[in-house]
Scaffold this motif. Structure first.
Motif, mmCIF file in Angstrom:
data_model
loop_
_atom_site.group_PDB
_atom_site.id
_atom_site.type_symbol
_atom_site.label_atom_id
_atom_site.label_comp_id
_atom_site.label_asym_id
_atom_site.label_seq_id
_atom_site.Cartn_x
_atom_site.Cartn_y
_atom_site.Cartn_z
ATOM 1 N N GLN A 1 -37.112 104.245 42.805
ATOM 2 C CA GLN A 1 -38.402 103.742 42.329
ATOM 3 C C GLN A 1 -39.502 104.006 43.364
ATOM 4 O O GLN A 1 -40.423 103.212 43.536
ATOM 5 C CB GLN A 1 -38.308 102.270 41.935
ATOM 6 N N ASP A 2 -39.342 105.131 44.073
ATOM 7 C CA ASP A 2 -40.358 105.639 44.998
ATOM 8 C C ASP A 2 -40.669 104.646 46.115
ATOM 9 O O ASP A 2 -41.800 104.585 46.606
ATOM 10 C CB ASP A 2 -41.635 106.022 44.237
ATOM 11 N N ALA A 3 -39.680 103.848 46.497
ATOM 12 C CA ALA A 3 -39.783 102.904 47.622
ATOM 13 C C ALA A 3 -40.782 101.775 47.381
ATOM 14 O O ALA A 3 -41.143 101.059 48.315
ATOM 15 C CB ALA A 3 -40.105 103.631 48.929
ATOM 16 N N VAL A 4 -41.229 101.597 46.160
ATOM 17 C CA VAL A 4 -42.140 100.498 45.813
ATOM 18 C C VAL A 4 -41.310 99.339 45.272
ATOM 19 O O VAL A 4 -40.351 99.550 44.528
ATOM 20 C CB VAL A 4 -43.171 100.955 44.761
ATOM 21 N N THR B 1 -45.099 83.568 42.463
ATOM 22 C CA THR B 1 -46.156 84.574 42.380
ATOM 23 C C THR B 1 -45.557 85.905 42.821
ATOM 24 O O THR B 1 -44.632 85.935 43.638
ATOM 25 C CB THR B 1 -47.358 84.229 43.273
ATOM 26 N N ALA B 2 -46.069 86.989 42.274
ATOM 27 C CA ALA B 2 -45.502 88.309 42.566
ATOM 28 C C ALA B 2 -46.579 89.259 43.043
ATOM 29 O O ALA B 2 -47.727 89.208 42.583
ATOM 30 C CB ALA B 2 -44.832 88.878 41.316
ATOM 31 N N ALA B 3 -46.207 90.131 43.979
ATOM 32 C CA ALA B 3 -47.119 91.163 44.474
ATOM 33 C C ALA B 3 -46.330 92.451 44.677
ATOM 34 O O ALA B 3 -45.143 92.419 45.023
ATOM 35 C CB ALA B 3 -47.763 90.733 45.790
ATOM 36 N N ILE B 4 -46.974 93.574 44.449
ATOM 37 C CA ILE B 4 -46.349 94.874 44.653
ATOM 38 C C ILE B 4 -46.574 95.305 46.098
ATOM 39 O O ILE B 4 -47.692 95.258 46.607
ATOM 40 C CB ILE B 4 -46.926 95.927 43.692
ATOM 41 N N VAL B 5 -45.501 95.740 46.753
ATOM 42 C CA VAL B 5 -45.563 96.193 48.140
ATOM 43 C C VAL B 5 -45.285 97.685 48.172
ATOM 44 O O VAL B 5 -44.263 98.146 47.652
ATOM 45 C CB VAL B 5 -44.554 95.433 49.017
#
Length: 460
Positions: free
Chosen positions: A62-65, A77-81
C-alpha cells in the motif's frame, strides 16, 4: 480493496531500523507532524525491518502509507501517515548499505527493543566474521557498523544515530555497542565513527497495543480505506531528546518533542512514575483479581497505593510541583483509558529486570537523602514476591530466586531478604528495606492490600 492513498513522497533523509508499530506511532508520527508544519516539503523515512520482513511486505503493498488511530477514552480519531517513503527488508544488506551511505540522509533512528543492544557474544563473533569477509550482519550493532562503514567509504560525512528504545542513556549504550564491534572490525572505522557520528539519547513514551482485526474494521468505518497495516495508539505521546544532529533534523518539536541538555531527569521521571506505577498496579492488581491497568484503576485500594507511590517519588525528582502535578494528572487519564488494553500479566513479566530501576533506585535515593524507603515502594516488592510464589510468573531472570523462595514459602522474613538480595545485594542487609517488605507480605496474605502502617522502629 482501497488502501490509503499517498499525496506526497518526501525525499529520504532518515533511515530507520525496526519497522514496528511503535516506530509508526511515534517517530514516524512526529516526522509527519514536522512535515505538515513545514508546509508540505519534508523528511522521508526509509524504514527497514529488524527481524521478519512481513511488515515491509504488507506496507509496500500500500505504498508505505498507513492509518494511525488515536484511541481516546470515548472515541477514535484517524489520520493518514505518509512520512515513510520507502519500506524494506532489513536483511537486504546492499539496500541497507546504500540507504545509510546516501549523502541526503542525516539521521538514523532505531527501535530494536532493549535486547537488541546486547546480542550474545556468539552472534557478535558471527557478525564480525561475516563483515570481515564482506558479508551481511544479523545483529543490530552489526547492521549499524555495516551501514556506517558504507557511509564512511562513500565520503558522505557524519550523521546522528538516534535510539528510540526504552533504555536509560540509550545514546551511550548504542555508541558503546557500535564502537565495540567497529574497533574489532577496523580501528580506522571506529575512529571515523567517533569523530563524525553523534549518538543521541532519547526518552520515548506512547502506549501502542497490537493491532487487531477489529481495529482494521474501525479504520474502514472512519476513513473508508481498507488498511492492512493500521496502528492504534493512545492520544498521549512524549519524546525528549539530547544530543547533536550534525546533518540537521526534522522540526519534531512541531509534534511536541523537546530537546534538552540533560535527559537523565526525564528518564527517571518516566521510570519512577509511569513504569513504577505500572509495576505496582500489575502485582497488586493481579493479587486482587484484575486483568488490565484500567481495571485496577477502578479499585480504590490500588489507586490509593499508586498515589502514595507517586508521592514517594515526588521528593526524589528535580521537577517543580506544577510539572509533577501535570505528569501525574496525565498518567491518571492514560491509566484509566479502558479502550487501550494494557494487560497486567504482560507488565508483570520480567520483574527481576524491571524492579531495580523502577523501585529500588528511588529507594536508594530516599536512603541517600536520609528518608526511609517508601511504604508503597516496599509494598511493590512484597506483591512481586507473592506473584513469584503463585506459579504464574514467566520471569526467566527469577528462576533461581523462585527455587530459593519455595524452600521456605511461609517464612516472610527470609522471603524478604532473599528477594531484596536478588534485586539489590547492597540493600539486602538493611532492615529499613527488608523489614517493611516482610510486614507487607503478612498484610497481603491477609487481605491482598499493602500494610497500612510501617513496622515500628523496635521491630527493626
Amino acid at each position: 480493496m482501497t488502501p490509503p492513498r499517498r499525496t506526497v513522497r518526501h525525499p529520504v533523509r532518515i533511515v530507520h531500523l525496526g519497522l514496528g508499530a511503535f516506530h509508526r506511532a511515534h517517530q514516524a508520527w512526529y516526522t509527519q507532524q514536522a512535515n505538515e508544519a513545514a508546509g508540505g516539503w519534508g523528511w522521508g523515512i526509509a524504514a527497514f525491518t529488524g527481524r521478519s520482513p512481513e511488515a515491509a511486505r504488507i506496507l509496500a503493498a500500500q505504498d508505505a502509507v498507513y492509518t494511525l488511530v488515536e484511541r481516546g477514552p470515548e472515541a477514535d480519531t484517524a489520520a493518514i501517515v505518509e512520512s515513510l517513503s520507502v519500506v524494506a527488508d532489513g536483511a537486504d544488506a546492499d539496500r541497507w548499505r546504500n540507504a545509510v551511505a546516501d549523502r541526503a540522509v542525516a539521521v538514523l533512528t532505531l527501535t530494536i527493543t532493549e535486547a537488541g543492544y546486547r546480542p550474545t557474544s556468539a552472534a557478535l563473533d558471527a557478525d564480525l566474521a561475516s563483515l570481515s569477509a564482506g558479508g551481511a550482519a544479523t545483529t543490530a550493532p552489526g547492521r549499524l557498523v555495516d551501514g556506517l562503514r558504507a557511509r564512511r567509504n562513500s565520503g558522505a560525512g557524519g550523521l546522528a544515530v538516534v535510539s528510540c528504545d526504552n533504555l536509560p542513556d540509550n545514546g551511550r549504550v548504542t555508541r558503546e555497542a557500535v564502537l565495540g564491534l567497529a574497533v574489532s572490525l577496523d580501528p580506522s572505522l571506529a575512529e571515523w565513527i567517533d569523530a563524525e557520528v553523534s549518538f543521541v539519547s532519547t526518552m520515548v513514551d506512547r502506549i501502542t497495543p497490537a493491532t487487531t482485526p477489529d481495529d482494521r474494521e474501525t479504520v474502514r468505518e472512519l476513513t473508508g480505506y481498507d488498511d492492512a497495516a493500521p496502528v492504534v495508539t493512545e492520544p498521549f505521546s512524549e519524546w525528549v531528546l539530547s544530543g547533536d544532529f550534525p546533518g540537521g533534523r526534522p522540526g519534531w518539536e512541531s509534534g511536541g518533542a523537546r530537546f534538552v541538555a540533560d535527559i537523565e531527569p526525564f528518564e527517571r521521571r518516566k521510570l519512577w512514575l509511569l513504569n513504577a506505577g505500572h509495576s505496582l498496579l500489575a502485582y497488586l492488581g493481579l493479587l486482587r483479581g484484575h486483568r488490565t491497568i484500567a481495571d485496577a484503576m477502578h479499585d480504590t485500594v490500588c489507586v490509593a497505593a499508586l498515589e502514595e507511590l507517586w508521592e514517594e517519588a515526588r521528593t526524589e525528582l528535580p521537577f517543580d510541583d506544577d510539572t509533577m502535578q501535570a505528569a501525574t494528572a496525565a498518567l491518571r487519564t492514560r491509566f484509566s483509558n479502558a479502550r487501550i488494553e494494557h494487560r497486567l500479566g504482560q507488565i508483570a513479566a520480567d520483574g527481576s529486570q524491571k524492579l531495580g530501576p523502577r523501585i529500588l533506585d528511588p529507594v536508594r535515593s530516599r536512603l541517600a537523602h536520609g528518608s526511609a524507603p517508601g511504604r508503597a515502594e516496599t509494598g511493590v516488592l512484597a506483591a512481586w514476591i507473592l506473584h513469584l510464589l503463585d506459579g504464574s510468573s514467566t520471569d526467566a531472570g527469577a528462576i533461581d530466586l523462585v527455587a530459593r523462595l519455595l524452600v521456605h514459602p511461609d517464612d516472610d522474613a527470609r522471603l524478604a531478604v532473599e528477594a531484596v538480595r536478588a534485586l539489590a545485594p547492597d540493600l539486602a542487609d538493611d532492615p529499613s528495606v527488608t523489614e517493611p517488605v516482610r510486614h507487607h507480605l503478612g498484610a497481603l496474605r491477609a487481605d491482598r492490600s499493602f500494610a497500612t502502617e510501617q513496622p515500628s522502629q523496635g521491630a527493626l
